[in-house]
Design an enzyme around this catalytic site. Structure first.
Site, mmCIF file in Angstrom:
data_model
loop_
_atom_site.group_PDB
_atom_site.id
_atom_site.type_symbol
_atom_site.label_atom_id
_atom_site.label_comp_id
_atom_site.label_asym_id
_atom_site.label_seq_id
_atom_site.Cartn_x
_atom_site.Cartn_y
_atom_site.Cartn_z
ATOM 1 N N CYS A 95 1.232 3.092 3.379
ATOM 2 C CA CYS A 95 1.488 2.295 4.581
ATOM 3 C C CYS A 95 2.915 2.540 5.074
ATOM 4 O O CYS A 95 3.863 2.303 4.328
ATOM 5 C CB CYS A 95 1.266 0.820 4.228
ATOM 6 N N ASP A 126 0.883 -1.173 0.000
ATOM 7 C CA ASP A 126 0.000 0.000 0.000
ATOM 8 C C ASP A 126 0.917 1.219 0.000
ATOM 9 O O ASP A 126 1.794 1.322 0.866
ATOM 10 C CB ASP A 126 -0.861 -0.043 1.273
ATOM 11 N N CYS A 144 5.152 -0.487 4.849
ATOM 12 C CA CYS A 144 5.509 -0.773 3.451
ATOM 13 C C CYS A 144 6.667 0.128 3.027
ATOM 14 O O CYS A 144 7.584 -0.314 2.325
ATOM 15 C CB CYS A 144 4.312 -0.556 2.530
ATOM 16 N N ARG A 151 -5.425 -0.519 0.882
ATOM 17 C CA ARG A 151 -6.275 -1.067 1.941
ATOM 18 C C ARG A 151 -7.640 -0.394 2.016
ATOM 19 O O ARG A 151 -8.602 -1.008 2.433
ATOM 20 C CB ARG A 151 -5.563 -0.961 3.289
#
Length: 162
Positions: free
Chosen positions: A42, A39, A45, A69
């Site tokens: 994120c 994502d 991430c 998400r």
């Protein structure tokens, strides 16, 4: 048995997407390959993405599948599409993950297919990492630990010549 079956199924479904429909970083002849549902908004991430150069240097191919998400109506989805539509996807995904400004483009893209595959595989959070043997790792894993899990020794080889 169920876990092994799930892993084989995941590998098959991921391969059906095809690398031409992924953002791919790393060597052409990798020691191992990981596929990451990611994502762009994120923080974990982004943390993993900062470690991709170490992974690729050690012979790991890293493939991203977009998993916004918030779903298809979210800003993250629109940013994921913009990354896909950029001339340099690898560079742009890095900028997006660091919350940098990217050109908001649209084009034909696989983001919906990535998202639906993630849902089908039970991805609940990001990053979700699939190893090339089908093993699923949920959440951020530091590069050194990931290399160890992959069986890649990231310390310089010591010569034992006699």
């Amino acid at each position: 048995l169920t876990e092994a079956w799930r892993g084989k199924t995941a590998v098959r479904l991921i391969e059906e997407i095809g690398e031409q429909q992924m953002i791919v970083m790393g060597p052409e002849n990798p020691k191992r390959t990981i596929t990451v549902f990611t994502d762009v908004d994120c923080p974990y991430c982004a943390k993993l993405h900062r470690e991709v150069p170490e992974l690729t240097k050690q012979g790991v191919k890293v493939r991203y599948l977009m998993f916004p998400r918030g779903g298809s109506q979210s800003d993250t989805y629109r940013r994921s599409v913009a990354v896909w539509c950029a001339a340099d996807r690898v560079k742009t995904v890095g900028i997006a993950k660091e919350q940098g400004k990217i050109e908001m483009k649209t084009c034909a893209n696989p983001v919906d297919a990535h998202y639906k595959l993630g849902q089908r595989l039970g991805v609940e959070g990001t990053p979700t990492i699939y190893l090339d043997d089908g093993k699923k790792l949920g959440g951020y894993v530091p590069a050194a630990q990931l290399l160890s899990i992959l069986g890649i020794n990231n310390t310089p080889a010591v010569s034992h010549a006699r």
